[in-house]
Design an enzyme around this catalytic site. Structure first.
Site, PDB file in Angstrom:
ATOM      1  N   ARG A  13       8.085   3.616  -2.633  1.00  0.00           N
ATOM      2  CA  ARG A  13       7.076   4.502  -2.023  1.00  0.00           C
ATOM      3  C   ARG A  13       6.489   3.902  -0.757  1.00  0.00           C
ATOM      4  NH1 ARG A  13       9.734   6.247  -4.956  1.00  0.00           N
ATOM      5  NH2 ARG A  13       9.390   7.402  -6.874  1.00  0.00           N
ATOM      6  N   SER A  58       1.528  12.537  -8.001  1.00  0.00           N
ATOM      7  CA  SER A  58       1.202  11.231  -8.594  1.00  0.00           C
ATOM      8  C   SER A  58       0.170  10.512  -7.748  1.00  0.00           C
ATOM      9  CB  SER A  58       2.471  10.371  -8.699  1.00  0.00           C
ATOM     10  OG  SER A  58       3.430  10.996  -9.521  1.00  0.00           O
ATOM     11  N   GLU A  69      -0.938   5.633  -4.819  1.00  0.00           N
ATOM     12  CA  GLU A  69       0.163   6.169  -4.030  1.00  0.00           C
ATOM     13  C   GLU A  69      -0.388   7.074  -2.940  1.00  0.00           C
ATOM     14  OE1 GLU A  69       4.087   9.008  -4.705  1.00  0.00           O
ATOM     15  OE2 GLU A  69       3.523   7.558  -6.267  1.00  0.00           O
TER      16      GLU A  69
END
Length: 340
Positions: free
Chosen positions: A164, A236, A332
């Site tokens: 990520r 998320s 995130e």
């Protein structure tokens, strides 16, 4: 190009929060960017490159410029019989590109179906889901250097892709605006079915192919994830933490059912949603912010929540997981405001 001052933020992010941006600039063609940079010094103010707003949490007004590359378009650059090279502009909706790829029988990104956001952000974030990360399909990223307007073409290897992350999020943060991404897609797909629920869902549809994989992924996501158009969220909120084998051994001794996935070199990824759920947060609401009742990894705006409320809830959850498991959760979602 469109330029506005004191522009409302609420419709520019999927959480549906925020006040106003001091200035909002929308680019409808990549050719507009260089001229804008020549005429507008941006070194003297804060600025943020905005895609679909699906990975941002604004905690208030934004006292700078939001730069929005909104240009679209998908072009087939080449086909050697084994791979197809496809160039997608930064403002193209990500899932539209996945649908286009699947309809043409080109493999590589089908497991990334229904991820919200735009193509440009897919490379910045190195999006991933169901056993696939976008870096495996990226051949090249095209971008403009904001400090001089120079166009650069960066190979996937130069982009520093990680979990990520990419150099665009770290060492190059704020230096480049991604304008297009070139993908290398397979004419003979390599199916990735090992993520829980995927193989079973595909087999129920009678055949293993790109379309049944896409249908399965969409079904799984719709069953457990809220639609941002109906309930404010950014997918998320936390990354899945990665721990070494020593910590994993201690945790498994206490929690034998702890999900864990090898990451190489005695490193293991844990399921952040599982950790949060075991701490009792799934479905809980604090004020106007809440943890989704079907996926504990997703924080939602129940209506009228501020970014600060959502951030406070996330920090309380992270502290709870740290106290219970000794594992630190990282966001995130990018927080834009008083806490970065």
């Amino acid at each position: 190009m469109q330029s506005h001052t004191h522009y409302p933020i609420i419709h520019l992010n999927t959480f549906g929060v925020g006040g106003v941006a001091q200035r909002y600039v929308r680019f409808d063609a990549d050719t507009e960017i260089a001229g804008f940079l020549r005429d507008t010094p941006i070194d003297d103010c804060s600025y943020l490159i905005l895609g679909g707003g699906s990975n941002l949490l604004f905690t208030g007004d934004y006292p700078g410029m939001l730069l929005h590359p909104a240009f679209k378009g998908v072009t087939v650059l080449g086909d050697d019989g084994r791979h197809v090279r496809v160039r997608a502009m930064a403002g193209e909706t990500w899932d539209d590109l996945v649908a286009f790829s699947v309809e043409n029988g080109w493999g590589g990104i089908e497991n990334l179906s229904l991820i919200p956001g735009h193509v440009g952000a897919s490379a910045v974030q190195n999006i991933g889901a169901y056993g696939v990360e976008v870096e495996t399909a990226v051949e090249q990223v095209e971008a403009i250097a904001l400090d001089g307007g120079e166009t650069v073409h960066l190979t996937a290897g130069e982009c520093g892709f990680g979990y990520r992350s990419s150099h665009f999020k770290s060492r190059w943060a704020g230096r480049f605006m991604v304008t297009a991404v070139v993908f290398r897609l397979r004419r003979t797909p390599r199916f990735v079915l090992d993520y829980p629920g995927v193989r079973e869902g595909v087999e129920r549809r009678g055949a293993v192919n790109l379309k049944t994989i896409r249908q399965t992924i969409i079904s799984i996501r719709q069953a457990k994830l809220p639609d941002p158009a109906e309930t404010g969220n950014a997918g998320s909120f936390f990354k899945n933490p990665v721990v070494d084998s020593g910590i994993l051994e201690i945790l498994l001794d206490r929690y034998p059912d702890l999900p864990h996935y090898p990451q190489g070199e005695k490193r293991f990824k844990l399921a952040a949603g599982w950790l949060i759920e075991r701490c009792g947060w799934k479905g809980r609401q604090v004020g106007r912010a809440a943890v989704h009742d079907r996926q504990a990894l997703v924080l939602v705006n129940r209506g009228g929540a501020t970014g600060r409320e959502i951030l406070d809830l996330s920090e309380t959850i992270a502290a709870s997981v740290a106290d219970h498991f000794g594992v630190r959760l990282e966001r995130e979602v990018r927080v834009v405001g008083t806490v970065e």
